[in-house]
Design a protein around this motif. Structure first.
Motif, PDB file in Angstrom:
ATOM      1  N   GLN A   1       0.825  -1.198   0.000  1.00  0.00           N
ATOM      2  CA  GLN A   1       0.000   0.000   0.000  1.00  0.00           C
ATOM      3  C   GLN A   1       0.865   1.256   0.000  1.00  0.00           C
ATOM      4  OE1 GLN A   1      -2.510  -0.739   3.392  1.00  0.00           O
ATOM      5  NE2 GLN A   1      -4.066  -1.767   2.161  1.00  0.00           N
ATOM      6  N   GLN A   2       1.988   1.223   0.710  1.00  0.00           N
ATOM      7  CA  GLN A   2       2.895   2.368   0.722  1.00  0.00           C
ATOM      8  C   GLN A   2       3.474   2.602  -0.667  1.00  0.00           C
ATOM      9  OE1 GLN A   2       3.441   4.529   3.353  1.00  0.00           O
ATOM     10  NE2 GLN A   2       4.349   5.711   1.706  1.00  0.00           N
ATOM     11  N   MET A   3       3.802   1.526  -1.377  1.00  0.00           N
ATOM     12  CA  MET A   3       4.302   1.669  -2.742  1.00  0.00           C
ATOM     13  C   MET A   3       3.251   2.322  -3.638  1.00  0.00           C
ATOM     14  SD  MET A   3       6.473  -1.880  -3.267  1.00  0.00           S
ATOM     15  CE  MET A   3       6.022  -1.944  -4.954  1.00  0.00           C
ATOM     16  N   ASP A   4       1.982   1.921  -3.476  1.00  0.00           N
ATOM     17  CA  ASP A   4       0.904   2.529  -4.249  1.00  0.00           C
ATOM     18  C   ASP A   4       0.795   4.019  -3.945  1.00  0.00           C
ATOM     19  OD1 ASP A   4       0.306   0.077  -5.352  1.00  0.00           O
ATOM     20  OD2 ASP A   4      -1.474  -0.275  -4.112  1.00  0.00           O
ATOM     21  N   LEU A   5       0.841   4.369  -2.659  1.00  0.00           N
ATOM     22  CA  LEU A   5       0.759   5.770  -2.268  1.00  0.00           C
ATOM     23  C   LEU A   5       1.910   6.581  -2.851  1.00  0.00           C
ATOM     24  CD1 LEU A   5      -0.340   5.551   1.469  1.00  0.00           C
ATOM     25  CD2 LEU A   5      -1.624   6.571  -0.401  1.00  0.00           C
ATOM     26  N   ASP A   6       3.113   6.037  -2.765  1.00  0.00           N
ATOM     27  CA  ASP A   6       4.281   6.727  -3.307  1.00  0.00           C
ATOM     28  C   ASP A   6       4.126   6.961  -4.805  1.00  0.00           C
ATOM     29  OD1 ASP A   6       5.391   6.755  -0.788  1.00  0.00           O
ATOM     30  OD2 ASP A   6       6.742   5.049  -1.174  1.00  0.00           O
ATOM     31  N   PHE A   7       3.632   5.962  -5.512  1.00  0.00           N
ATOM     32  CA  PHE A   7       3.436   6.092  -6.954  1.00  0.00           C
ATOM     33  C   PHE A   7       2.467   7.228  -7.271  1.00  0.00           C
ATOM     34  CE2 PHE A   7       0.711   5.199 -10.589  1.00  0.00           C
ATOM     35  CZ  PHE A   7       1.641   5.201 -11.605  1.00  0.00           C
ATOM     36  N   PHE A   8       1.330   7.251  -6.574  1.00  0.00           N
ATOM     37  CA  PHE A   8       0.330   8.271  -6.860  1.00  0.00           C
ATOM     38  C   PHE A   8       0.797   9.656  -6.427  1.00  0.00           C
ATOM     39  CE2 PHE A   8      -2.490   4.513  -7.009  1.00  0.00           C
ATOM     40  CZ  PHE A   8      -2.921   4.687  -8.306  1.00  0.00           C
ATOM     41  N   ARG A   9       1.559   9.750  -5.358  1.00  0.00           N
ATOM     42  CA  ARG A   9       2.117  11.048  -4.958  1.00  0.00           C
ATOM     43  C   ARG A   9       3.067  11.572  -6.031  1.00  0.00           C
ATOM     44  NH1 ARG A   9       3.020   9.120   1.045  1.00  0.00           N
ATOM     45  NH2 ARG A   9       1.061   9.820   1.948  1.00  0.00           N
ATOM     46  N   GLN A  10       3.927  10.703  -6.562  1.00  0.00           N
ATOM     47  CA  GLN A  10       4.856  11.119  -7.606  1.00  0.00           C
ATOM     48  C   GLN A  10       4.103  11.537  -8.869  1.00  0.00           C
ATOM     49  OE1 GLN A  10       7.539   7.847  -8.089  1.00  0.00           O
ATOM     50  NE2 GLN A  10       8.762   8.391  -6.308  1.00  0.00           N
ATOM     51  N   ALA A  11       3.055  10.799  -9.204  1.00  0.00           N
ATOM     52  CA  ALA A  11       2.263  11.149 -10.388  1.00  0.00           C
ATOM     53  C   ALA A  11       1.594  12.503 -10.194  1.00  0.00           C
ATOM     54  CB  ALA A  11       1.218  10.069 -10.661  1.00  0.00           C
ATOM     55  N   LEU A  12       1.080  12.756  -9.005  1.00  0.00           N
ATOM     56  CA  LEU A  12       0.444  14.039  -8.718  1.00  0.00           C
ATOM     57  C   LEU A  12       1.451  15.171  -8.805  1.00  0.00           C
ATOM     58  CD1 LEU A  12      -2.102  15.541  -7.887  1.00  0.00           C
ATOM     59  CD2 LEU A  12      -1.522  15.075  -5.506  1.00  0.00           C
ATOM     60  N   ARG A  13       2.650  14.964  -8.256  1.00  0.00           N
ATOM     61  CA  ARG A  13       3.699  15.988  -8.340  1.00  0.00           C
ATOM     62  C   ARG A  13       4.080  16.258  -9.793  1.00  0.00           C
ATOM     63  NH1 ARG A  13       6.665  12.993  -4.259  1.00  0.00           N
ATOM     64  NH2 ARG A  13       5.801  13.622  -2.268  1.00  0.00           N
ATOM     65  N   ALA A  14       4.144  15.208 -10.593  1.00  0.00           N
ATOM     66  CA  ALA A  14       4.493  15.371 -12.004  1.00  0.00           C
ATOM     67  C   ALA A  14       3.429  16.176 -12.740  1.00  0.00           C
ATOM     68  CB  ALA A  14       4.686  14.014 -12.664  1.00  0.00           C
ATOM     69  N   LEU A  15       2.176  15.991 -12.356  1.00  0.00           N
ATOM     70  CA  LEU A  15       1.098  16.755 -12.983  1.00  0.00           C
ATOM     71  C   LEU A  15       1.107  18.210 -12.529  1.00  0.00           C
ATOM     72  CD1 LEU A  15      -1.831  14.200 -12.785  1.00  0.00           C
ATOM     73  CD2 LEU A  15      -0.612  14.940 -14.830  1.00  0.00           C
ATOM     74  N   GLU A  16       1.489  18.451 -11.292  1.00  0.00           N
ATOM     75  CA  GLU A  16       1.513  19.812 -10.758  1.00  0.00           C
ATOM     76  C   GLU A  16       2.749  20.578 -11.227  1.00  0.00           C
ATOM     77  OE1 GLU A  16       1.368  19.008  -6.600  1.00  0.00           O
ATOM     78  OE2 GLU A  16      -0.813  18.929  -6.549  1.00  0.00           O
ATOM     79  N   ARG A  17       3.834  19.917 -11.513  1.00  0.00           N
ATOM     80  CA  ARG A  17       5.101  20.555 -11.847  1.00  0.00           C
ATOM     81  C   ARG A  17       5.004  21.523 -13.036  1.00  0.00           C
ATOM     82  NH1 ARG A  17       8.594  16.017 -11.923  1.00  0.00           N
ATOM     83  NH2 ARG A  17       8.201  15.846  -9.716  1.00  0.00           N
ATOM     84  N   PRO A  18       4.385  21.170 -14.167  1.00  0.00           N
ATOM     85  CA  PRO A  18       4.340  22.119 -15.288  1.00  0.00           C
ATOM     86  C   PRO A  18       3.654  23.434 -14.926  1.00  0.00           C
ATOM     87  CG  PRO A  18       3.765  19.936 -16.051  1.00  0.00           C
ATOM     88  CD  PRO A  18       3.861  19.880 -14.549  1.00  0.00           C
ATOM     89  N   ALA A  19       2.584  23.384 -14.155  1.00  0.00           N
ATOM     90  CA  ALA A  19       1.881  24.605 -13.770  1.00  0.00           C
ATOM     91  C   ALA A  19       2.760  25.462 -12.864  1.00  0.00           C
ATOM     92  CB  ALA A  19       0.578  24.252 -13.070  1.00  0.00           C
ATOM     93  N   ALA A  20       3.531  24.847 -12.008  1.00  0.00           N
ATOM     94  CA  ALA A  20       4.396  25.584 -11.093  1.00  0.00           C
ATOM     95  C   ALA A  20       5.575  26.213 -11.826  1.00  0.00           C
ATOM     96  CB  ALA A  20       4.893  24.654  -9.989  1.00  0.00           C
ATOM     97  N   GLN A  21       5.951  25.685 -12.973  1.00  0.00           N
ATOM     98  CA  GLN A  21       7.093  26.197 -13.721  1.00  0.00           C
ATOM     99  C   GLN A  21       6.691  27.270 -14.731  1.00  0.00           C
ATOM    100  OE1 GLN A  21       8.863  22.697 -15.395  1.00  0.00           O
ATOM    101  NE2 GLN A  21       9.777  22.054 -13.471  1.00  0.00           N
ATOM    102  N   GLY A  22       5.475  27.750 -14.636  1.00  0.00           N
ATOM    103  CA  GLY A  22       5.042  28.840 -15.505  1.00  0.00           C
ATOM    104  C   GLY A  22       4.512  28.393 -16.849  1.00  0.00           C
TER     105      GLY A  22
END
Length: 118
Positions: free
Chosen positions: A85-106
């Motif tokens: 379950q921790q591996m699943d959580l880590d995967f989804f957290r990384q995916a969420l960060r990857a989706l948020e990153r372009p917006a944060a970079q302008g």
């Protein structure tokens, strides 16, 4: 199967994979599965089965298996479940960060975020 046969006839893995639009690793995995189990190897789905994960049933209590051994087996199984379950959580957290990153970079935001600002 056609891609595997082409490679077996001597075509390179990379050109066949590029033509199909897949990675070399996928084609190598197909070849490995074909060589191991034939057509049945290509029909199996790798990875965990979908749906909720369930604990393995514990052995029944008898003279050969003490209560302590049963408790240790249960703890080990629960630790494995928590780890998955921790591996699943880590995967989804990384995916969420990857989706948020372009917006944060302008970079331009997606259409759904634009409509929410209006």
């Amino acid at each position: 199967m056609k891609a595997i046969k082409r490679v077996e006839r001597g075509e390179g893995v990379l050109p066949v994979a590029r033509e199909l639009g897949i990675s070399r690793k996928i084609l190598h995995d197909w070849i490995k599965a074909w060589n191991a189990d034939g057509p049945d190897g290509l029909n199996r789905k790798p990875g965990p089965k979908p749906g909720p994960r369930q604990l393995k049933p514990l052995p029944t209590y008898d003279d050969k298996c003490s209560a302590l051994a049963l408790a240790k087996a249960r703890i080990a199984e629960l630790e494995r479940l928590v780890g998955r379950q921790q591996m699943d959580l880590d995967f989804f957290r990384q995916a969420l960060r990857a989706l948020e990153r372009p917006a944060a970079q302008g970079k331009p935001a997606s259409a759904s975020s634009k409509s929410s600002k209006a």
